[in-house]
Design a protein around this motif. Structure first.
Motif, PDB file in Angstrom:
ATOM      1  N   ILE A   1       0.755  -1.422   0.509  1.00  0.00           N
ATOM      2  CA  ILE A   1       0.225  -0.018  -0.219  1.00  0.00           C
ATOM      3  C   ILE A   1       1.140   1.269   0.358  1.00  0.00           C
ATOM      4  CG2 ILE A   1      -1.402   1.989   1.121  1.00  0.00           C
ATOM      5  CD1 ILE A   1      -2.736  -1.383   2.639  1.00  0.00           C
ATOM      6  N   ASP A   2       1.101   2.180  -1.176  1.00  0.00           N
ATOM      7  CA  ASP A   2       0.883   3.344  -1.215  1.00  0.00           C
ATOM      8  C   ASP A   2       0.751   4.362  -1.009  1.00  0.00           C
ATOM      9  OD1 ASP A   2       3.291   5.960  -1.580  1.00  0.00           O
ATOM     10  OD2 ASP A   2       3.625   4.535  -3.837  1.00  0.00           O
ATOM     11  N   LEU A   3       1.193   5.472   0.012  1.00  0.00           N
ATOM     12  CA  LEU A   3       0.313   6.504   0.408  1.00  0.00           C
ATOM     13  C   LEU A   3       1.187   8.110  -0.162  1.00  0.00           C
ATOM     14  CD1 LEU A   3      -0.701   5.160   4.324  1.00  0.00           C
ATOM     15  CD2 LEU A   3      -1.917   4.641   2.055  1.00  0.00           C
ATOM     16  N   SER A   4       1.571   8.094  -1.307  1.00  0.00           N
ATOM     17  CA  SER A   4       2.602   9.252  -1.963  1.00  0.00           C
ATOM     18  C   SER A   4       1.672  10.386  -2.053  1.00  0.00           C
ATOM     19  CB  SER A   4       3.706   8.874  -2.913  1.00  0.00           C
ATOM     20  OG  SER A   4       4.123   7.338  -2.192  1.00  0.00           O
ATOM     21  N   HIS A   5       0.270   9.518  -2.496  1.00  0.00           N
ATOM     22  CA  HIS A   5      -0.470  10.985  -3.138  1.00  0.00           C
ATOM     23  C   HIS A   5      -1.489  11.047  -1.967  1.00  0.00           C
ATOM     24  CE1 HIS A   5       1.571  12.404  -6.668  1.00  0.00           C
ATOM     25  NE2 HIS A   5       2.396  11.867  -6.587  1.00  0.00           N
ATOM     26  N   VAL A   6      -1.528  10.431  -1.178  1.00  0.00           N
ATOM     27  CA  VAL A   6      -3.130   9.993  -0.922  1.00  0.00           C
ATOM     28  C   VAL A   6      -3.259  10.923   1.033  1.00  0.00           C
ATOM     29  CG1 VAL A   6      -4.161   9.029   1.133  1.00  0.00           C
ATOM     30  CG2 VAL A   6      -3.088   7.802  -0.809  1.00  0.00           C
ATOM     31  N   GLY A   7      -4.290  12.033   0.701  1.00  0.00           N
ATOM     32  CA  GLY A   7      -4.457  12.521   1.983  1.00  0.00           C
ATOM     33  C   GLY A   7      -4.340  12.204   3.202  1.00  0.00           C
ATOM     34  N   ASP A   8      -4.367  13.082   4.271  1.00  0.00           N
ATOM     35  CA  ASP A   8      -3.526  12.642   5.877  1.00  0.00           C
ATOM     36  C   ASP A   8      -4.833  12.163   6.228  1.00  0.00           C
ATOM     37  OD1 ASP A   8      -1.367  14.256   5.211  1.00  0.00           O
ATOM     38  OD2 ASP A   8      -1.784  15.768   6.624  1.00  0.00           O
ATOM     39  N   ARG A   9      -6.060  12.484   6.017  1.00  0.00           N
ATOM     40  CA  ARG A   9      -6.896  11.674   7.189  1.00  0.00           C
ATOM     41  C   ARG A   9      -7.259  10.506   6.306  1.00  0.00           C
ATOM     42  NH1 ARG A   9     -13.376  12.780   8.141  1.00  0.00           N
ATOM     43  NH2 ARG A   9     -13.477  10.461   9.012  1.00  0.00           N
ATOM     44  N   THR A  10      -7.273  10.008   5.048  1.00  0.00           N
ATOM     45  CA  THR A  10      -7.162   8.569   4.896  1.00  0.00           C
ATOM     46  C   THR A  10      -5.925   8.570   4.273  1.00  0.00           C
ATOM     47  OG1 THR A  10      -8.581   9.433   2.646  1.00  0.00           O
ATOM     48  CG2 THR A  10      -7.809   7.536   2.151  1.00  0.00           C
ATOM     49  N   SER A  11      -4.927   8.847   4.858  1.00  0.00           N
ATOM     50  CA  SER A  11      -3.750   8.229   4.948  1.00  0.00           C
ATOM     51  C   SER A  11      -3.692   7.641   6.670  1.00  0.00           C
ATOM     52  CB  SER A  11      -2.371   9.143   4.887  1.00  0.00           C
ATOM     53  OG  SER A  11      -2.339   9.172   3.230  1.00  0.00           O
TER      54      SER A  11
ATOM     55  N   ASN B   1       8.611  13.980   1.385  1.00  0.00           N
ATOM     56  CA  ASN B   1       9.073  14.741   1.672  1.00  0.00           C
ATOM     57  C   ASN B   1       8.248  14.557   3.153  1.00  0.00           C
ATOM     58  OD1 ASN B   1      11.801  13.780   0.671  1.00  0.00           O
ATOM     59  ND2 ASN B   1      10.881  15.952  -0.847  1.00  0.00           N
ATOM     60  N   ALA B   2       8.777  15.140   3.832  1.00  0.00           N
ATOM     61  CA  ALA B   2       8.083  15.729   5.298  1.00  0.00           C
ATOM     62  C   ALA B   2       7.939  17.022   5.724  1.00  0.00           C
ATOM     63  CB  ALA B   2       8.738  15.553   6.568  1.00  0.00           C
ATOM     64  N   ALA B   3       6.418  17.193   5.670  1.00  0.00           N
ATOM     65  CA  ALA B   3       6.268  18.706   5.751  1.00  0.00           C
ATOM     66  C   ALA B   3       6.914  19.544   6.435  1.00  0.00           C
ATOM     67  CB  ALA B   3       4.578  18.948   5.604  1.00  0.00           C
ATOM     68  N   SER B   4       7.168  18.933   7.796  1.00  0.00           N
ATOM     69  CA  SER B   4       7.583  19.658   8.310  1.00  0.00           C
ATOM     70  C   SER B   4       8.565  20.948   8.015  1.00  0.00           C
ATOM     71  CB  SER B   4       7.897  18.624   9.421  1.00  0.00           C
ATOM     72  OG  SER B   4       8.731  18.269   9.979  1.00  0.00           O
ATOM     73  N   LEU B   5       9.065  19.858   6.615  1.00  0.00           N
ATOM     74  CA  LEU B   5      11.008  19.480   6.644  1.00  0.00           C
ATOM     75  C   LEU B   5      10.597  20.721   5.352  1.00  0.00           C
ATOM     76  CD1 LEU B   5      12.560  17.131   6.832  1.00  0.00           C
ATOM     77  CD2 LEU B   5      13.028  19.021   8.361  1.00  0.00           C
ATOM     78  N   VAL B   6       9.476  20.677   4.501  1.00  0.00           N
ATOM     79  CA  VAL B   6       9.361  20.569   3.033  1.00  0.00           C
ATOM     80  C   VAL B   6       7.318  21.530   3.277  1.00  0.00           C
ATOM     81  CG1 VAL B   6       9.792  21.708   0.709  1.00  0.00           C
ATOM     82  CG2 VAL B   6      11.580  20.539   2.571  1.00  0.00           C
ATOM     83  N   PRO B   7       6.920  22.301   3.615  1.00  0.00           N
ATOM     84  CA  PRO B   7       5.574  22.774   3.486  1.00  0.00           C
ATOM     85  C   PRO B   7       5.063  22.704   2.138  1.00  0.00           C
ATOM     86  CG  PRO B   7       6.693  24.168   4.643  1.00  0.00           C
ATOM     87  CD  PRO B   7       7.637  23.634   3.894  1.00  0.00           C
ATOM     88  N   HIS B   8       4.695  21.259   1.975  1.00  0.00           N
ATOM     89  CA  HIS B   8       4.172  21.349   0.811  1.00  0.00           C
ATOM     90  C   HIS B   8       2.385  20.462   1.010  1.00  0.00           C
ATOM     91  CE1 HIS B   8       3.302  20.421  -3.957  1.00  0.00           C
ATOM     92  NE2 HIS B   8       3.940  21.428  -4.224  1.00  0.00           N
ATOM     93  N   ARG B   9       1.863  20.846   0.389  1.00  0.00           N
ATOM     94  CA  ARG B   9       0.123  19.180  -0.222  1.00  0.00           C
ATOM     95  C   ARG B   9       0.960  17.852  -0.446  1.00  0.00           C
ATOM     96  NH1 ARG B   9      -5.346  22.736  -0.799  1.00  0.00           N
ATOM     97  NH2 ARG B   9      -5.618  20.436   0.273  1.00  0.00           N
ATOM     98  N   ARG B  10       1.807  17.716  -1.122  1.00  0.00           N
ATOM     99  CA  ARG B  10       1.525  16.619  -1.208  1.00  0.00           C
ATOM    100  C   ARG B  10       2.776  15.901  -0.622  1.00  0.00           C
ATOM    101  NH1 ARG B  10       4.442  13.026  -3.142  1.00  0.00           N
ATOM    102  NH2 ARG B  10       4.998  13.388  -4.663  1.00  0.00           N
ATOM    103  N   ASN B  11       4.072  16.743   0.342  1.00  0.00           N
ATOM    104  CA  ASN B  11       4.500  16.252   1.790  1.00  0.00           C
ATOM    105  C   ASN B  11       3.777  15.788   2.658  1.00  0.00           C
ATOM    106  OD1 ASN B  11       7.299  16.569   0.277  1.00  0.00           O
ATOM    107  ND2 ASN B  11       7.923  18.447   0.855  1.00  0.00           N
ATOM    108  N   LYS B  12       4.822  14.746   3.509  1.00  0.00           N
ATOM    109  CA  LYS B  12       3.451  14.400   4.375  1.00  0.00           C
ATOM    110  C   LYS B  12       3.630  14.536   5.792  1.00  0.00           C
ATOM    111  CE  LYS B  12       1.187  11.368   2.619  1.00  0.00           C
ATOM    112  NZ  LYS B  12      -0.113  11.606   1.827  1.00  0.00           N
ATOM    113  N   SER B  13       2.426  14.611   6.507  1.00  0.00           N
ATOM    114  CA  SER B  13       2.395  15.532   8.002  1.00  0.00           C
ATOM    115  C   SER B  13       3.174  14.673   8.283  1.00  0.00           C
ATOM    116  CB  SER B  13       0.807  15.614   8.258  1.00  0.00           C
ATOM    117  OG  SER B  13       0.676  14.280   8.714  1.00  0.00           O
TER     118      SER B  13
END
Length: 332
Positions: free
Chosen positions: A147-157, A174-186
């Motif tokens: 199961i890959d969650l790369s483009h998946v929303g946070d709640r769904t993930s 990447n980690a959104a805390s390092l690079v803020p972007h919707r494609r990155n993960k919380s």
């Protein structure tokens, strides 16, 4: 030491396969499709079988974790067949097993828009994993499809991580805390993924790497900061490399058939085009330079081996069919 790339979206041909071998890649997950229906997806898988036959001296399709090890030991690159969406299922739960039988080993639950499994990272609001999604996750666990969650929303993930009986992956983000972007993960998603034994493939893709794409040593710094966040056992590489991907390919990735309006994916209206190759990572022949950059950044030998491929191999051993016994290799 084995090098593993958690995901590429390249247009593969013999030249690109040769680059894999020259870079020492033991295994790479390829992208067989984004928006294709079941028939189009089967056509893509059939094309990969032909590519395998025509390039059998360089690559082989792996169906099990044992296949990956065997193919790499024989001096070839193991190919894991993956999709960056679940459109190939066409809303049919029994197609999970069917496509697993055809060799699919990695599937992203959603791509860049809501589907019948859950939300993408660009959807507001994210309503979470659907009832169908919960069945798909359980069935993917059963048949040995990662199961890959790369483009998946946070709640769904988060709900997919909680519902899955096996570790899950973020193959290229990447980690959104390092690079803020919707494609990155919380941090919440990444810490949940790590708590269940999953792996994040750190990417150098310019649009989601920010200042860490400036040099290979900045990329190594991002890896180190990610390790500080979720632990050395849960960090690998997912280049998201797009060798020979044209702007027309990029438009298809972003827009598919679902929109007549411009879609920018991880880009933007001010940055809509195909990103130029990274000078320090133009193709997979530069993988050894990543190993050296990690050493320069203070990683010891075991940590370098883990990030360069060991963590992905451990993940595959836990998630894919085991040792060629659950489902036979096509070469046996």
């Amino acid at each position: 030491m084995h090098y593993v790339d958690g995901l590429e979206c390249s247009e593969f041909d013999r030249e690109v396969f040769t680059e894999l071998r020259e870079g020492g890649l033991a295994c790479v997950t390829v992208t067989c499709g984004y928006w294709g229906d079941a028939l189009e997806s089967m056509d893509s898988l059939a094309a990969w079988r032909q590519l395998e036959r025509e390039n059998a001296d360089l690559i082989a399709i792996a169906r099990t974790a044992a296949d990956v090890e065997r193919i790499a030991a024989g001096g070839r690159t193991a190919i894991l067949l993956g999709f960056q969406n679940s459109a190939f299922l066409a809303g049919r739960i029994r197609f999970v097993e069917l496509f697993a039988d055809l060799g699919v080993r990695v599937a992203q639950l959603t791509y860049n828009i809501q589907n019948d499994i859950g939300a993408s990272c660009y959807d507001d609001p994210d309503s979470g994993l659907t009832r169908f999604g919960r069945e798909v996750v359980a069935e993917m666990n059963r048949v040995g499809m990662a199961i890959d969650l790369s483009h998946v929303g946070d709640r769904t993930s988060i709900e997919a991580i909680e519902h899955s009986a096996k570790p899950v992956a973020v193959t290229h983000a990447n980690a959104a805390s390092l690079v803020p972007h919707r494609r990155n993960k919380s941090d919440e998603v990444l810490k949940g993924l790590a708590a269940r034994g999953g792996v994040l493939g750190v990417s150098g893709y310019r649009n989601i790497s920010g200042p860490y794409a400036e040099s290979i040593d900045k990329w190594a710094e991002m890896v180190a900061r990610t390790v500080d966040l979720i632990g050395i056992e849960h960090v690998g590489i997912g280049t998201d490399l797009g060798r020979k991907v044209t702007f027309e390919h990029l438009q298809w990735m972003r827009q598919g058939r679902w929109s007549m309006q411009p879609q920018y994916g991880a880009g933007s209206a001010s940055n809509p085009g195909k990103q130029p190759p990274l000078p320090w990572f133009p193709d997979t022949r530069a993988f050894p330079a990543k190993e050296e950059a990690l050493r320069r950044h203070g990683f010891d030998e075991s940590s370098v081996a883990a990030v360069m491929g060991g963590n992905w191999l451990r993940f595959y051993a836990e998630v894919l069919p085991g040792g060629g016994t659950d489902q036979p290799s096509r070469e046996e």
